[in-house]
Enzyme design. Structure first.
Site, PDB file in Angstrom:
ATOM      1  N   GLU A  39       1.148  -1.377  -0.432  1.00 53.38           N
ATOM      2  CA  GLU A  39      -0.087  -0.082  -0.415  1.00 53.38           C
ATOM      3  C   GLU A  39       0.932   1.479  -0.233  1.00 53.38           C
ATOM      4  O   GLU A  39       0.603   2.236   0.404  1.00 53.38           O
ATOM      5  CB  GLU A  39      -1.208   0.308   1.203  1.00 53.38           C
ATOM      6  CG  GLU A  39      -1.800  -0.964   0.562  1.00 53.38           C
ATOM      7  CD  GLU A  39      -2.722  -1.178   2.245  1.00 53.38           C
ATOM      8  OE1 GLU A  39      -4.208  -1.484   1.710  1.00 53.38           O
ATOM      9  OE2 GLU A  39      -2.910  -0.329   3.570  1.00 53.38           O
ATOM     10  N   GLU A  70      -6.978  -7.860  -0.195  1.00 54.76           N
ATOM     11  CA  GLU A  70      -6.843  -7.655   0.626  1.00 54.76           C
ATOM     12  C   GLU A  70      -8.804  -7.084   0.521  1.00 54.76           C
ATOM     13  O   GLU A  70      -9.044  -5.524  -0.027  1.00 54.76           O
ATOM     14  CB  GLU A  70      -6.352  -6.200   1.506  1.00 54.76           C
ATOM     15  CG  GLU A  70      -5.144  -6.651   1.926  1.00 54.76           C
ATOM     16  CD  GLU A  70      -4.712  -5.329   2.479  1.00 54.76           C
ATOM     17  OE1 GLU A  70      -5.079  -4.488   3.574  1.00 54.76           O
ATOM     18  OE2 GLU A  70      -3.232  -5.946   3.121  1.00 54.76           O
TER      19      GLU A  70
END
Length: 608
Positions: free
Chosen positions: A182, A257
């Site tokens: 991320e 995710e």
């Protein structure tokens, strides 16, 4: 003689064939809209599960549960601070044996998605970074800074030695490897991402690499040429649009995710999300041919001192709890939940023709243990090691200490009343005057000052400071030192001449002398034993206690804190034994409590 030679030759040929069969390589590539495993479309139905959050003895059982829910893949981070706890000293043994974790997954018929990152977030101490990086002047994590890249390279090459041979193109079961984590939520330096890619390749990760980011950050965090996976959304049209826009108009489409739940932090309500609200969303995603990784499938427990914390300028410091139950399909102890059963029904609809799911293993047995006595005690001021002396307070990092507690001691002139102020306290302090508790300071509430009435004469001032977890997300990764990080003042005047006592509690039983007398009104270690005629999972009920840490048979079970929402500590059967079991509790606030019991169920939703 000839027969014997033929027999030996046959054995060698058979062994050679067997080894080749074991090392049979696969191809795993990107099609225009789907992943291709050995040239055939493959839809990943993956679930995240972290090896350090599950006892090694239970890894296989958890993976059987994954198969029973219909998963074909397991995702896991790799945690730098576990594997290089001190600079240059690597540990891949015991619960850190990530290669064995991957191999067991293969034996259980599961593929693996590997996320060595090296930044993981994961509600984990310092986002996975080892504390000692902060001792290198000028080092900047998640950047092109030279010192950081040097340490990063050393780490990732050690990880490569362990795991690169286990990629599918080398006969293993690791399908794909994630670089960074991320990153688009943190920065947008494509040169830095390209360095990540190069370091991974040099470490032996020569299969598929990918990046992952939430929607708002995908442009920042994507490296052209790599698959841009997406986190946190499950609208199929939007997922396909965002990935294809950043990948030459193509897929495959992967939600790296997918959150069927969330994590908890101390002093706030337990997070739960109904299974029914997510079954339709799971069905839609799988129907659209999108691959998915549930974060989490099984959370487990963040034991020891490895929980992280959140903090930024808009909200207070939020240290995470020990339970990482996550309201996941598999609960903290590895049992199927309602969410597990409903997700299993959805996944069963999307299995390849002729494939059926194995039966769901029964829930594990549990026991309740009554009236565990902890009659031996040791006051914290009675067990101090050799101190380090300095004019001003030293941080944990200055003391080369990663986790646990530091006791700061000095002597000041009494006979007055005033305000004691700890500038930049991180994170929780018990203040003692002449060996008696006078109060506490809690960073969660921005507390750094306390009014004290000092008796006449020389006064012993002791401040026990706990590292409640380094920040694991955001810009404050760079401001993560622990202890008293600036100075101490009384009525505005700085206090000097400190003794610092390191109390990392890496091992709780070594060298401590316990007595039967009661230690009152200071933090205390309490010790006892309990006998078991049979072992099973159980949950230590800590509601009578205040705040601290528990060890059973040498295993650190994590922190407890009466503020909740977690009121029990999960004690796995794998760490118990028939006969005598040792228990040690380090209690900061309620030194008079000397017994506890355990329950058959967890309490994860009770605030006090």
């Amino acid at each position: 003689m000839i027969f014997k030679k033929l027999l030996i030759l046959s054995f060698i040929l058979l062994l050679s064939f067997s080894l080749k069969a074991q090392k049979a390589t696969h191809t795993f590539t990107l099609g225009d809209s789907t992943f291709l495993l050995d040239g055939k479309p493959f839809q990943m139905i993956s679930g995240e599960m972290h090896y350090p959050r599950v006892p090694r003895e239970a890894w296989r059982a958890r993976m059987k549960m994954a198969k029973a829910m219909g998963l074909n893949t397991i995702g896991t981070y790799v945690f730098w601070n576990l594997h290089e706890p001190q600079e240059g000293k690597f540990d891949f043994s015991g619960n850190n044996d990530v290669a064995e974790f991957v191999k067991i997954a293969k034996e259980e018929g599961l593929w693996v998605i590997l996320r060595p990152s090296p930044y993981v977030c994961a509600e984990w101490e310092f986002g996975g970074y080892p504390y000692w990086l902060q001792n290198k002047k000028g080092l900047v994590v998640r950047s092109k800074e030279e010192k950081y890249l040097k340490e990063y390279e050393t780490y990732i090459k050690e990880v490569g030695k362990q795991l690169a041979p286990l990629q599918v193109n080398h006969g293993g079961n690791i399908l794909m490897v994630q670089i960074e984590n991320e990153y688009g939520s943190y920065g947008n330096d494509k040169e830095y991402l390209a360095i990540n890619q190069r370091l991974f390749k040099e470490a032996g990760f020569d299969g598929l690499l990918y990046t992952c980011d939430p929607p708002a950050a995908i442009v920042n965090g994507h490296l052209p040429g790599l698959l841009p996976a997406i986190n946190g959304i499950d609208d199929a049209t939007r997922v396909k649009k965002m990935i294809s826009e950043n990948h030459d108009g193509k897929g495959p489409f992967y939600i790296a995710e997918w959150y069927p739940a969330w994590f908890d932090w101390w002093g706030t309500a337990h997070h739960t999300i109904s299974a029914e609200s997510y079954t339709g969303r799971l069905d839609n995603v799988l129907s659209a041919g999108i691959s998915i990784n549930m974060y989490m499938f099984h959370g487990g427990t963040t034991r020891g001192f490895m929980n992280g914390a959140n903090y930024d300028d808009s909200h207070p410091y939020e240290p995470q709890i020990s339970s990482y139950d996550y309201d996941a399909p598999l609960d903290e102890a590895g049992n199927a939940t309602k969410k597990f059963m409903l997700f299993r029904q959805v996944i069963a609809k999307h299995l390849p023709a002729g494939q059926t799911l194995p039966p769901v293993p029964a829930a594990k047995p549990t026991i309740a243990i009554n009236d565990i006595k902890l009659n031996s005690s040791a006051g914290i001021l009675d067990i101090l090691p050799k101190p380090v002396l300095n004019k001003t307070p030293l941080t944990f990092e200055d003391l080369n200490q990663a986790y646990g507690f530091v006791l700061y001691h000095t002597v000041i002139s009494g006979g007055k009343t005033g305000i004691l102020k700890l500038n930049e306290l991180r994170d929780y302090a018990v203040i003692m005057i002449n060996g008696k508790k006078a109060g506490v300071l809690d960073r969660r509430h921005n507390q750094d000052s306390i009014k004290l009435i000092l008796p006449p004469g020389e006064v012993k001032l002791d401040i026990l400071v706990e590292n409640l977890g380094r920040i694991n997300f955001g810009s404050y990764l760079l401001k993560n030192k622990k202890g008293i990080t600036e100075n101490v003042k009384f009525n505005g005047e700085e206090i000097y001449d400190w003794k610092m006592y390191s109390l990392p509690f890496s091992h709780v039983n070594s060298g401590t002398i316990y007595k039967t007398k009661i230690s009152v009104n200071t933090p205390v270690l309490r010790k006892g034993t309990f006998r078991l005629s049979k072992v099973a999972d159980t949950y230590l009920d800590m509601r009578k206690w205040g705040k601290g840490v528990v060890w059973v048979n040498g295993h650190n079970l994590g922190r407890y804190w009466s503020v909740g929402p977690q009121q029990t500590l999960y004690l796995p059967a794998e760490w118990l034994k028939e006969g005598n079991n040792d228990i040690v509790v380090f209690e900061l606030l309620k030194s008079h409590v000397s017994s506890l019991c355990s329950r058959k169920t967890a309490i994860l939703s009770e605030l006090q």
